[in-house]
Write a protein that holds these residues in place. Structure first.
Motif, PDB file in Angstrom:
ATOM      1  N   PHE A  14       0.840  -1.207   0.000  1.00  0.00           N
ATOM      2  CA  PHE A  14       0.000   0.000   0.000  1.00  0.00           C
ATOM      3  C   PHE A  14       0.871   1.251   0.000  1.00  0.00           C
ATOM      4  O   PHE A  14       2.033   1.207   0.393  1.00  0.00           O
ATOM      5  N   SER A  15       0.289   2.347  -0.450  1.00  0.00           N
ATOM      6  CA  SER A  15       0.942   3.657  -0.398  1.00  0.00           C
ATOM      7  C   SER A  15       0.614   4.309   0.936  1.00  0.00           C
ATOM      8  O   SER A  15      -0.486   4.147   1.456  1.00  0.00           O
ATOM      9  N   ALA A  16       1.563   5.054   1.483  1.00  0.00           N
ATOM     10  CA  ALA A  16       1.313   5.779   2.727  1.00  0.00           C
ATOM     11  C   ALA A  16       0.405   6.978   2.477  1.00  0.00           C
ATOM     12  O   ALA A  16      -0.447   7.315   3.293  1.00  0.00           O
ATOM     13  N   ILE A  17       0.592   7.606   1.302  1.00  0.00           N
ATOM     14  CA  ILE A  17      -0.164   8.807   0.947  1.00  0.00           C
ATOM     15  C   ILE A  17      -0.539   8.721  -0.530  1.00  0.00           C
ATOM     16  O   ILE A  17       0.310   8.404  -1.364  1.00  0.00           O
ATOM     17  N   SER A  18      -1.790   9.027  -0.845  1.00  0.00           N
ATOM     18  CA  SER A  18      -2.230   9.195  -2.226  1.00  0.00           C
ATOM     19  C   SER A  18      -2.840  10.589  -2.339  1.00  0.00           C
ATOM     20  O   SER A  18      -3.682  10.973  -1.522  1.00  0.00           O
ATOM     21  N   ILE A  19      -2.397  11.337  -3.345  1.00  0.00           N
ATOM     22  CA  ILE A  19      -2.910  12.686  -3.563  1.00  0.00           C
ATOM     23  C   ILE A  19      -3.569  12.701  -4.938  1.00  0.00           C
ATOM     24  O   ILE A  19      -2.948  12.349  -5.939  1.00  0.00           O
ATOM     25  N   HIS A  20      -4.841  13.114  -4.959  1.00  0.00           N
ATOM     26  CA  HIS A  20      -5.592  13.116  -6.210  1.00  0.00           C
ATOM     27  C   HIS A  20      -6.715  14.144  -6.142  1.00  0.00           C
ATOM     28  O   HIS A  20      -7.429  14.223  -5.135  1.00  0.00           O
ATOM     29  N   ASN A  21      -6.858  14.919  -7.195  1.00  0.00           N
ATOM     30  CA  ASN A  21      -7.951  15.895  -7.306  1.00  0.00           C
ATOM     31  C   ASN A  21      -8.090  16.785  -6.071  1.00  0.00           C
ATOM     32  O   ASN A  21      -9.192  16.993  -5.566  1.00  0.00           O
ATOM     33  N   GLY A  22      -6.968  17.257  -5.556  1.00  0.00           N
ATOM     34  CA  GLY A  22      -7.010  18.183  -4.427  1.00  0.00           C
ATOM     35  C   GLY A  22      -7.257  17.550  -3.077  1.00  0.00           C
ATOM     36  O   GLY A  22      -7.497  18.244  -2.101  1.00  0.00           O
ATOM     37  N   GLN A  23      -7.215  16.208  -3.020  1.00  0.00           N
ATOM     38  CA  GLN A  23      -7.406  15.514  -1.744  1.00  0.00           C
ATOM     39  C   GLN A  23      -6.198  14.661  -1.407  1.00  0.00           C
ATOM     40  O   GLN A  23      -5.588  14.046  -2.283  1.00  0.00           O
ATOM     41  N   VAL A  24      -5.882  14.608  -0.122  1.00  0.00           N
ATOM     42  CA  VAL A  24      -4.793  13.790   0.411  1.00  0.00           C
ATOM     43  C   VAL A  24      -5.427  12.649   1.193  1.00  0.00           C
ATOM     44  O   VAL A  24      -6.147  12.887   2.163  1.00  0.00           O
ATOM     45  N   HIS A  25      -5.158  11.426   0.761  1.00  0.00           N
ATOM     46  CA  HIS A  25      -5.679  10.233   1.431  1.00  0.00           C
ATOM     47  C   HIS A  25      -4.514   9.536   2.126  1.00  0.00           C
ATOM     48  O   HIS A  25      -3.516   9.207   1.475  1.00  0.00           O
ATOM     49  N   LEU A  26      -4.650   9.316   3.423  1.00  0.00           N
ATOM     50  CA  LEU A  26      -3.599   8.646   4.192  1.00  0.00           C
ATOM     51  C   LEU A  26      -3.970   7.193   4.436  1.00  0.00           C
ATOM     52  O   LEU A  26      -5.143   6.875   4.657  1.00  0.00           O
ATOM     53  N   ALA A  27      -2.969   6.330   4.441  1.00  0.00           N
ATOM     54  CA  ALA A  27      -3.179   4.944   4.846  1.00  0.00           C
ATOM     55  C   ALA A  27      -3.503   4.925   6.334  1.00  0.00           C
ATOM     56  O   ALA A  27      -3.172   5.860   7.072  1.00  0.00           O
ATOM     57  N   GLY A  28      -4.160   3.876   6.793  1.00  0.00           N
ATOM     58  CA  GLY A  28      -4.460   3.732   8.212  1.00  0.00           C
ATOM     59  C   GLY A  28      -3.183   3.752   9.038  1.00  0.00           C
ATOM     60  O   GLY A  28      -2.184   3.138   8.670  1.00  0.00           O
ATOM     61  N   GLN A  29      -3.218   4.478  10.152  1.00  0.00           N
ATOM     62  CA  GLN A  29      -2.053   4.623  11.021  1.00  0.00           C
ATOM     63  C   GLN A  29      -2.299   3.947  12.359  1.00  0.00           C
ATOM     64  O   GLN A  29      -3.352   4.135  12.959  1.00  0.00           O
ATOM     65  N   VAL A  30      -1.323   3.162  12.785  1.00  0.00           N
ATOM     66  CA  VAL A  30      -1.368   2.478  14.082  1.00  0.00           C
ATOM     67  C   VAL A  30      -0.106   2.815  14.859  1.00  0.00           C
ATOM     68  O   VAL A  30       0.883   3.265  14.287  1.00  0.00           O
ATOM     69  N   SER A  31      -0.141   2.578  16.146  1.00  0.00           N
ATOM     70  CA  SER A  31       1.010   2.814  17.007  1.00  0.00           C
ATOM     71  C   SER A  31       1.767   1.509  17.213  1.00  0.00           C
ATOM     72  O   SER A  31       1.159   0.453  17.367  1.00  0.00           O
ATOM     73  N   GLN A  32       3.077   1.612  17.243  1.00  0.00           N
ATOM     74  CA  GLN A  32       3.903   0.448  17.539  1.00  0.00           C
ATOM     75  C   GLN A  32       4.270   0.384  19.028  1.00  0.00           C
ATOM     76  O   GLN A  32       5.068  -0.448  19.432  1.00  0.00           O
ATOM     77  N   LEU A  33       3.668   1.249  19.848  1.00  0.00           N
ATOM     78  CA  LEU A  33       3.928   1.238  21.284  1.00  0.00           C
ATOM     79  C   LEU A  33       3.246   0.018  21.896  1.00  0.00           C
ATOM     80  O   LEU A  33       2.030   0.011  22.076  1.00  0.00           O
ATOM     81  N   LYS A  34       4.003  -0.994  22.222  1.00  0.00           N
ATOM     82  CA  LYS A  34       3.411  -2.233  22.740  1.00  0.00           C
ATOM     83  C   LYS A  34       2.947  -2.097  24.180  1.00  0.00           C
ATOM     84  O   LYS A  34       2.071  -2.821  24.621  1.00  0.00           O
ATOM     85  N   ASP A  35       3.535  -1.160  24.927  1.00  0.00           N
ATOM     86  CA  ASP A  35       3.151  -0.976  26.324  1.00  0.00           C
ATOM     87  C   ASP A  35       2.322   0.283  26.540  1.00  0.00           C
ATOM     88  O   ASP A  35       1.954   0.593  27.657  1.00  0.00           O
ATOM     89  N   GLY A  36       2.024   1.002  25.474  1.00  0.00           N
ATOM     90  CA  GLY A  36       1.299   2.264  25.620  1.00  0.00           C
ATOM     91  C   GLY A  36      -0.187   2.065  25.834  1.00  0.00           C
ATOM     92  O   GLY A  36      -0.801   1.172  25.244  1.00  0.00           O
ATOM     93  N   ASP A  37      -0.776   2.908  26.694  1.00  0.00           N
ATOM     94  CA  ASP A  37      -2.233   2.887  26.872  1.00  0.00           C
ATOM     95  C   ASP A  37      -2.877   3.668  25.736  1.00  0.00           C
ATOM     96  O   ASP A  37      -2.199   4.141  24.815  1.00  0.00           O
ATOM     97  N   ILE A  38      -4.178   3.846  25.771  1.00  0.00           N
ATOM     98  CA  ILE A  38      -4.877   4.494  24.673  1.00  0.00           C
ATOM     99  C   ILE A  38      -4.436   5.939  24.482  1.00  0.00           C
ATOM    100  O   ILE A  38      -4.347   6.418  23.347  1.00  0.00           O
ATOM    101  N   THR A  39      -4.137   6.652  25.551  1.00  0.00           N
ATOM    102  CA  THR A  39      -3.704   8.043  25.371  1.00  0.00           C
ATOM    103  C   THR A  39      -2.330   8.100  24.712  1.00  0.00           C
ATOM    104  O   THR A  39      -2.114   8.908  23.818  1.00  0.00           O
ATOM    105  N   ALA A  40      -1.413   7.240  25.123  1.00  0.00           N
ATOM    106  CA  ALA A  40      -0.082   7.213  24.508  1.00  0.00           C
ATOM    107  C   ALA A  40      -0.173   6.800  23.041  1.00  0.00           C
ATOM    108  O   ALA A  40       0.449   7.421  22.171  1.00  0.00           O
ATOM    109  N   GLN A  41      -0.960   5.758  22.762  1.00  0.00           N
ATOM    110  CA  GLN A  41      -1.095   5.316  21.377  1.00  0.00           C
ATOM    111  C   GLN A  41      -1.815   6.360  20.532  1.00  0.00           C
ATOM    112  O   GLN A  41      -1.456   6.582  19.367  1.00  0.00           O
TER     113      GLN A  41
END
Length: 118
Positions: A14-41
């Motif tokens: 997948f692409s991290a970013i797709s830009i088309h017709n004046g819109q920026v579409h981002l791929a889904g982003q997740v946290s790699q913090l294995k010990d982080g709570d919801i606020t940290a993530q």
């Protein structure tokens, strides 16, 4: 690929970013913090969104729509605390937040965003 379509970063899958017709579409982003709570993530994920928007030449003030998946809706209030600190208070984007099973057990949140290109 059309002349007006531009891809930035990502992988063979997948692409991290797709830009088309004046819109920026981002791929889904997740946290790699294995010990982080919801606020940290959440802070980690929203920082990743900021970074990708910057790479695309836009900012969170130009967000159009945000989709948020939580591993557990019990984390809704904690995520919203971070969201409220992060999101532009004037004319925030449309948003949906739902509970979903995540691809990895340590993922508590995934965020997908669409923004207007600057």
């Amino acid at each position: 690929m059309t002349d007006s379509l531009r891809k930035i970063g990502g992988s063979a899958r997948f692409s991290a970013i797709s830009i088309h017709n004046g819109q920026v579409h981002l791929a889904g982003q997740v946290s790699q913090l294995k010990d982080g709570d919801i606020t940290a993530q959440s802070r980690d994920v929203f920082a990743k969104v900021d970074d990708l928007l910057d790479q695309a030449g836009t900012t969170r003030e130009n967000l159009i729509s945000v989709q948020i998946w939580l591993a557990n809706m019990d984390d809704y209030a904690g995520m919203n605390t971070v969201w409220d600190e992060w999101v532009a208070p004037v004319a925030p984007p449309t948003r949906v937040c739902v509970e979903a099973r995540m691809a990895q057990p340590h993922y508590l949140i995934e965020v997908l965003a669409i923004a207007a290109a600057d």
